[in-house]
Design an enzyme around this catalytic site. Structure first.
Site, mmCIF file in Angstrom:
data_model
loop_
_atom_site.group_PDB
_atom_site.id
_atom_site.type_symbol
_atom_site.label_atom_id
_atom_site.label_comp_id
_atom_site.label_asym_id
_atom_site.label_seq_id
_atom_site.Cartn_x
_atom_site.Cartn_y
_atom_site.Cartn_z
ATOM 1 N N GLN A 267 -18.820 -18.222 -79.558
ATOM 2 C CA GLN A 267 -17.602 -17.500 -79.182
ATOM 3 C C GLN A 267 -17.148 -17.867 -77.783
ATOM 4 O O GLN A 267 -15.952 -17.961 -77.515
ATOM 5 C CB GLN A 267 -17.833 -15.989 -79.285
ATOM 6 C CG GLN A 267 -18.141 -15.527 -80.695
ATOM 7 C CD GLN A 267 -17.146 -16.069 -81.703
ATOM 8 O OE1 GLN A 267 -15.974 -15.718 -81.682
ATOM 9 N NE2 GLN A 267 -17.603 -16.940 -82.601
ATOM 10 N N HIS A 270 -14.518 -20.622 -77.328
ATOM 11 C CA HIS A 270 -13.122 -20.451 -77.738
ATOM 12 C C HIS A 270 -12.182 -20.545 -76.541
ATOM 13 O O HIS A 270 -11.232 -21.309 -76.548
ATOM 14 C CB HIS A 270 -12.928 -19.097 -78.424
ATOM 15 C CG HIS A 270 -13.207 -19.129 -79.887
ATOM 16 N ND1 HIS A 270 -12.458 -19.848 -80.775
ATOM 17 C CD2 HIS A 270 -14.158 -18.499 -80.627
ATOM 18 C CE1 HIS A 270 -12.932 -19.683 -81.995
ATOM 19 N NE2 HIS A 270 -13.959 -18.869 -81.937
ATOM 20 N N GLU A 335 -15.999 -7.212 -82.154
ATOM 21 C CA GLU A 335 -15.334 -7.964 -83.217
ATOM 22 C C GLU A 335 -16.376 -8.538 -84.179
ATOM 23 O O GLU A 335 -16.310 -8.344 -85.388
ATOM 24 C CB GLU A 335 -14.513 -9.094 -82.595
ATOM 25 C CG GLU A 335 -13.832 -9.985 -83.615
ATOM 26 C CD GLU A 335 -13.208 -11.225 -82.992
ATOM 27 O OE1 GLU A 335 -12.391 -11.869 -83.673
ATOM 28 O OE2 GLU A 335 -13.544 -11.560 -81.832
ATOM 29 N N HIS A 336 -17.343 -9.274 -83.636
ATOM 30 C CA HIS A 336 -18.442 -9.838 -84.417
ATOM 31 C C HIS A 336 -19.746 -9.211 -83.939
ATOM 32 O O HIS A 336 -20.044 -9.232 -82.742
ATOM 33 C CB HIS A 336 -18.559 -11.348 -84.222
ATOM 34 C CG HIS A 336 -17.293 -12.104 -84.493
ATOM 35 N ND1 HIS A 336 -16.467 -12.572 -83.489
ATOM 36 C CD2 HIS A 336 -16.718 -12.473 -85.656
ATOM 37 C CE1 HIS A 336 -15.444 -13.204 -84.030
ATOM 38 N NE2 HIS A 336 -15.556 -13.156 -85.346
ATOM 39 N N ASP A 369 -16.884 -17.450 -89.736
ATOM 40 C CA ASP A 369 -15.666 -18.075 -89.243
ATOM 41 C C ASP A 369 -15.064 -19.039 -90.257
ATOM 42 O O ASP A 369 -13.850 -19.217 -90.298
ATOM 43 C CB ASP A 369 -15.949 -18.846 -87.946
ATOM 44 C CG ASP A 369 -15.780 -17.988 -86.712
ATOM 45 O OD1 ASP A 369 -15.268 -16.858 -86.833
ATOM 46 O OD2 ASP A 369 -16.168 -18.444 -85.616
ATOM 47 N N HIS A 428 17.005 22.253 -98.378
ATOM 48 C CA HIS A 428 15.782 21.882 -99.088
ATOM 49 C C HIS A 428 15.434 22.946 -100.123
ATOM 50 O O HIS A 428 15.144 22.641 -101.291
ATOM 51 C CB HIS A 428 14.603 21.749 -98.100
ATOM 52 C CG HIS A 428 14.585 20.484 -97.311
ATOM 53 N ND1 HIS A 428 15.516 20.189 -96.354
ATOM 54 C CD2 HIS A 428 13.715 19.444 -97.325
ATOM 55 C CE1 HIS A 428 15.236 19.020 -95.798
ATOM 56 N NE2 HIS A 428 14.128 18.540 -96.381
#
Length: 439
Positions: A267, A270, A335-336, A369, A428
């Site tokens: 990661q 990235h 996230e992971h 991934d 109504h």
């Protein structure tokens, strides 16, 4: 292990008095709150909304260092996509096809169905599930190429029944990536435009003379993309505001330190804002992983990016025990999440917040991934507390079905009348009362 900082990555301990403050600082990411970025994005959005293709062309020339003068030069034909696919080495074609099939198979199981039921008086209630007409998928193309993102965004849309898929992908300096184009062909993307940034989001949201307006925009991007997606929400749907990629590994100390180090790198490479965190109650194991990081980091092709990420936002954290590790998981909502432990299944009931959970020592995040099957577009920056991975359901909407029999309308009308008059909404009430029998 002391609470110090190595040459590469911070070392923290939950026993330290300043731990929570330091952790908060590491987790902080306010990328889409930058006022200068917001102002620039708003200017681009307004320009594209007003001038369409010409504004997109000018922004693309400026930011991607191109010199095109017509949108036709920024649109790829189906023949170009097929040529890219056919020209790949067989090994790459086979890998793409295998990944695509696994992703499709997984997402087929997510498909919701329409349903109805009938009450005793003949009233029918239900839900109708309808796919979106047109979806826009944003595929990053700046610091790396992501054919996997094409598959992860487009295939669930196809499974959901979306009629048209419009893909945008930036091509800085005009460099096309054949794997990305091949993935678009394999995934059945209908339109591909080589544009990116806020101008691409604007084109998808508002439509231009060449780019069809979509109903929803999905897919991750940089700070300008995230800010633009937030700004156009309401004009179109969006999947989420995606921040930098994250991984949190929890290890019981029995996993090979080199494996853990490389999982963290997966990661960190990235971009410089990505986050990699390891948590363990085994101090010697953390020391071993730190040594692996220092030894293996120079072997990475993207070593400068990974090193910057680990320096800025990475951490090796010593906790007291498994229970404290679980508390940290739920606080960070990663996230992971890799559970690199002996019995990962025993942890699941206690984990409330995580985008994707990778179970056991052999399940690296990298498999998710690319080819495991579940979607890799995941909630970041703690948003796993309230949101979910991208899926088929993101490309569909639900309509309620209400079909009252005369008897049902009469009985429900009595209830509605009381509640409506309690809210002083007499139209109504009277609308419902007209259907009451034997008044």
């Amino acid at each position: 292990m002391s609470d110090t900082t190595t040459a590469t990555i911070a070392r923290l301990s939950t026993r330290d008095a300043a731990f929570h403050q330091r952790l908060d600082a590491l987790l902080d990411w306010e990328g889409v709150s930058d006022k200068a970025v917001q102002a620039r994005v708003e200017e681009i959005l307004a320009d594209v909304k007003q001038r369409g293709d010409q504004a997109v062309i000018e922004a693309t020339n400026r930011f991607d260092r191109l010199s095109v003068d017509a949108m036709e030069q920024l649109c790829l034909t189906p023949d170009q996509l097929k040529k890219a696919y056919d020209g790949l080495p067989a090994e790459q074609r086979d890998a793409l096809a295998t990944a695509a099939e696994r992703i499709k198979r997984y997402h087929e199981r997510q498909k919701p169905t329409s349903w109805q039921y009938e009450e005793a008086d003949g009233t029918v209630l239900g839900q109708k599930v309808t796919p979106l007409d047109r979806a826009g998928i944003y595929v990053p193309g700046g610091k790396a190429a992501y054919p996997s993102s094409v598959l992860m965004n487009a295939i669930p849309a196809h499974v959901a029944g979306v009629r048209e898929i419009v893909m945008v992908v930036p091509t800085p300096d005009g460099v096309l990536n054949d794997l990305v184009l091949a993935a678009a062909h394999l995934a059945g993307v209908d339109y591909v435009f080589t544009i990116g940034g806020a101008q691409a989001v604007a084109a998808l949201a508002y439509g231009t003379q060449s780019v069809p307006r979509v109903d929803k925009i999905v897919g991750p991007g940089n700070i300008y993309v995230a800010t633009a997606k937030r700004a156009v929400f309401g004009q179109v749907g969006i999947d989420m505001i995606a921040g930098p990629s994250e991984i949190m590994v929890v290890s019981d100390g029995k996993t090979d330190p080199d494996w853990i180090a490389m999982d963290l790198f997966s990661q960190a490479e990235h971009d410089e804002d990505a986050q990699a965190i390891l948590v363990s109650w085994d101090a010697e194991h953390l020391d071993a992983v730190a040594s692996s990081i220092e030894r293996l980091l120079p072997t990475l092709e993207r070593e400068p990016i990974a090193r910057a990420s680990l320096n800025r936002r990475g951490a090796l954290i010593l906790c007291r025990d498994q229970a404290e590790a679980v508390e940290m998981i739920n606080r960070i909502a990663p996230e992971h999440l890799e559970l690199s432990v002996a019995e990962p299944g025993a942890w699941l009931d206690d984990i409330r917040h995580a985008g994707a959970i990778f179970m056991g020592r052999h399940t690296s995040e990298a498999l998710g991934d690319y080819c495991a099957g579940p979607n890799h577009v995941l909630p970041t920056s703690g948003t796993a507390r309230f949101s979910s991975p991208l899926g088929v359901y993101d490309f569909q909407k639900r309509s309620s079905i209400i079909h009252c029999s005369p008897e049902g309308a009469s009985e429900l009308g009595k209830v509605a009348s009381v509640l409506a008059r309690g809210e002083y909404l007499t139209a109504h009430a009277r609308s419902a009362e007209y259907r009451i029998r034997n008044r």
